[in-house]
Design an enzyme around this catalytic site. Structure first.
Site, PDB file in Angstrom:
ATOM      1  N   TYR A   1     -48.231  37.047-126.523  1.00  0.00           N
ATOM      2  CA  TYR A   1     -49.136  36.366-125.593  1.00  0.00           C
ATOM      3  C   TYR A   1     -48.319  35.367-124.777  1.00  0.00           C
ATOM      4  CZ  TYR A   1     -52.912  33.366-123.859  1.00  0.00           C
ATOM      5  OH  TYR A   1     -53.771  32.649-123.050  1.00  0.00           O
TER       6      TYR A   1
ATOM      7  N   ASP B   1     -39.990  33.117-123.968  1.00  0.00           N
ATOM      8  CA  ASP B   1     -41.186  32.287-123.963  1.00  0.00           C
ATOM      9  C   ASP B   1     -41.235  31.540-125.286  1.00  0.00           C
ATOM     10  OD1 ASP B   1     -43.599  31.064-123.930  1.00  0.00           O
ATOM     11  OD2 ASP B   1     -44.806  32.872-123.606  1.00  0.00           O
TER      12      ASP B   1
ATOM     13  N   LYS C   1     -46.824  23.204-125.458  1.00  0.00           N
ATOM     14  CA  LYS C   1     -47.250  22.737-126.779  1.00  0.00           C
ATOM     15  C   LYS C   1     -46.512  21.473-127.249  1.00  0.00           C
ATOM     16  CE  LYS C   1     -49.671  26.935-127.767  1.00  0.00           C
ATOM     17  NZ  LYS C   1     -49.390  28.291-127.396  1.00  0.00           N
TER      18      LYS C   1
HETATM   19  C1  LIG Z   1     -49.859  29.018-126.084  1.00  0.00           C
HETATM   20  C2  LIG Z   1     -48.912  29.939-125.462  1.00  0.00           C
HETATM   21  C3  LIG Z   1     -48.871  30.141-124.073  1.00  0.00           C
HETATM   22  C4  LIG Z   1     -49.894  29.569-123.144  1.00  0.00           C
HETATM   23  O1  LIG Z   1     -49.890  28.195-123.133  1.00  0.00           O
HETATM   24  P1  LIG Z   1     -51.200  27.410-122.579  1.00  0.00           P
HETATM   25  O2  LIG Z   1     -50.774  25.982-122.598  1.00  0.00           O
HETATM   26  O3  LIG Z   1     -52.300  27.746-123.547  1.00  0.00           O
HETATM   27  O4  LIG Z   1     -51.485  27.913-121.226  1.00  0.00           O
HETATM   28  C5  LIG Z   1     -47.857  30.917-123.554  1.00  0.00           C
HETATM   29  N1  LIG Z   1     -46.949  31.477-124.352  1.00  0.00           N
HETATM   30  C6  LIG Z   1     -46.966  31.332-125.697  1.00  0.00           C
HETATM   31  C7  LIG Z   1     -45.916  31.975-126.522  1.00  0.00           C
HETATM   32  C8  LIG Z   1     -47.958  30.581-126.295  1.00  0.00           C
HETATM   33  O5  LIG Z   1     -47.990  30.469-127.624  1.00  0.00           O
END
Ligand SMILES: *Cc1c(COP(=O)(O)O)cnc(C)c1O
Length: 425
Positions: free
Chosen positions: A142, A237, A265
């Protein structure tokens, strides 16, 4: 009726589904979502006053636990100096310098307000830099909810993806290829066929959005080589894994240098901050230096940047990750032992401060394996744990997180609760 239920009923009148992000609705586990009233340290309290040990940690950010005094004090001070200016501030430089220092592959970085913005912008940048359109992603990873990323695998390895959300035009999905995760052969096949069309590969180096799946170093080394040879931009990511599996992310653990990295995060300490950065020659293509447009009214917000700065300065202290990692390892080993005792086919592992509990006989290595989880049993376990006062992610396909204030006593209390919960499922 419980106050949680009253709030949920009321929320659904004005908020679609009663929530502002879908997984909060408890749809896959059933039951009433808990509306959180407040949190402190490792605990959260819901609207009915029930206390929970929190293993969601706001989905990762709360690595210091809730209500860290230094973060609160710094944010309060920043608030008195102004909430937002739409002009640059010194704090943004400090956060950028700190990120570049801690993650050496990041030579320059741009701050945004969410992980979604970070990945979306990194992909646009990679396309602008290479002059190519094709994006490769992986099944079960994701990366936020921008159009090019809401795509699932097509019928074959080399067939273009299909949209996984209504509202995404097929014309956009056709620029994304979705490969099986943690499969070197699939990588080699696609690069052999289409390498010179691939603008970027985006990957969660340890996937944390299909529970926790951790490929070995060899997989990432091969991916790095293939991208280098094809002139494709490798995007790690690390929105979730960054500052969670260790101070230097998965890239530091494995010694891999991605071209671009996305963060989020933890770097906001619970406030909205995301970032993307990497090679200076690539970052030079972003506006105002280059032709790839990217902007944000609240980007680098002074309060959010302050929360992030104080958080990063605390987690970089010597010994922080040794303690944190040991806690998560203790928890995973405890879950595993209690499952065996209860005769429940369930496994567990941890990576840094992330952990996975899998209702599968062995630890899954890819999306196909994790989707064989015994969902009915997980859901029963999830609710039994809630009753015990332990708040796990409300889905079998999410990773868990510990914070530095989840001490051994709290971990052991959780393990004892898991023992009782396993015996009921
Ligand atoms: C949480 C997450 C996102 C998206 O971040 P948001 O702040 O919710 O938009 C993208 N990539 C990864 C790996 C994530 O865990």
């Amino acid at each position: 009726m419980s106050r949680n239920q009253q709030l949920f009923d009321r929320a659904q009148l004005t908020i679609p589904g009663g929530v502002n992000s879908p997984v909060r609705a408890f749809k896959s586990v059933g039951g009433t979502p808990r509306f959180i009233d407040r949190a402190d340290g490792p605990y959260m309290w819901d609207a009915d006053g029930k206390q929970y040990i929190d293993y969601i940690q706001s989905w990762g950010p709360m690595i210091l636990g809730h209500g860290d005094k230094d973060v609160i004090e710094a944010v309060q001070k920043a608030a008195t100096r102004g909430f937002s200016f739409g002009a640059p501030t010194e704090g943004e430089i400090e956060l950028a310098e700190l990120i570049c220092e801690l993650i050496p592959s990041i030579e320059q970085v741009r701050l945004v307000s969410s992980g979604t913005e970070a990945t979306m912008s990194a992909i646009r940048l990679a396309r602008g830099f290479t002059g190519r359109s094709l994006l490769v992603k992986f099944e079960g990873c994701y990366h936020g909810h921008s159009d090019s990323l809401l795509v699932k695998a097509g019928s074959g390895l080399l067939t273009f993806g299909q949209t996984s959300s209504a509202g995404v035009p097929e014309d956009i999905a056709k620029h994304t290829l979705v490969l099986p995760f943690n499969d070197i052969e699939a990588l080699e096949t696609v690069f052999a066929e289409k390498g010179n069309e691939i603008a970027a590969v985006i990957i969660e180096p340890f996937a944390g959005n299909m529970n926790l799946i951790a490929p070995g170093q060899a997989y990432h080394q091969r991916l790095r080589e293939l991208c280098t040879n094809a002139g494709s931009v490798l995007i790690f990511d690390e929105v979730m894994t960054g500052f969670r599996v260790g101070l230097t992310g998965v890239q530091g653990r494995y010694g891999i240098t991605p071209d671009l990295t996305t963060l989020g995060k933890v770097i906001g300490g619970g406030m909205p901050v995301g970032a993307f950065g990497g090679r200076k020659d690539i970052m030079a293509h972003i506006a105002p230096l280059g032709g790839v447009y990217q902007a944000g009214t609240l980007s680098g917000n002074p309060l959010a940047v302050t929360a992030g700065l104080v958080t990063l300065n605390k987690i970089r202290q010597p010994g922080f990750y040794d303690t944190l990692t040991a806690r998560a390892a203790r928890l995973a080993a405890g879950f595993q032992a209690e499952a065996v005792k209860a005769g429940v086919p369930c496994t567990a592992q941890s990576m840094g401060s992330m952990f996975g509990v899998y209702f599968t006989p062995t630890i899954p290595q890819n999306f196909a394996e994790v989707t064989k989880s015994d969902i009915a049993r997980f859901n029963a376990f999830f609710h039994a744990m809630l009753d015990e006062g332990v708040y796990l992610a409300p889905s079998a396909y999410e990773a868990g997180f510990v914070s530095i204030v989840h001490d051994d006593a709290i971990i052991d209390e959780t393990i004892a609760a898991a023992g009782r919960a396993f015996s009921k499922v």
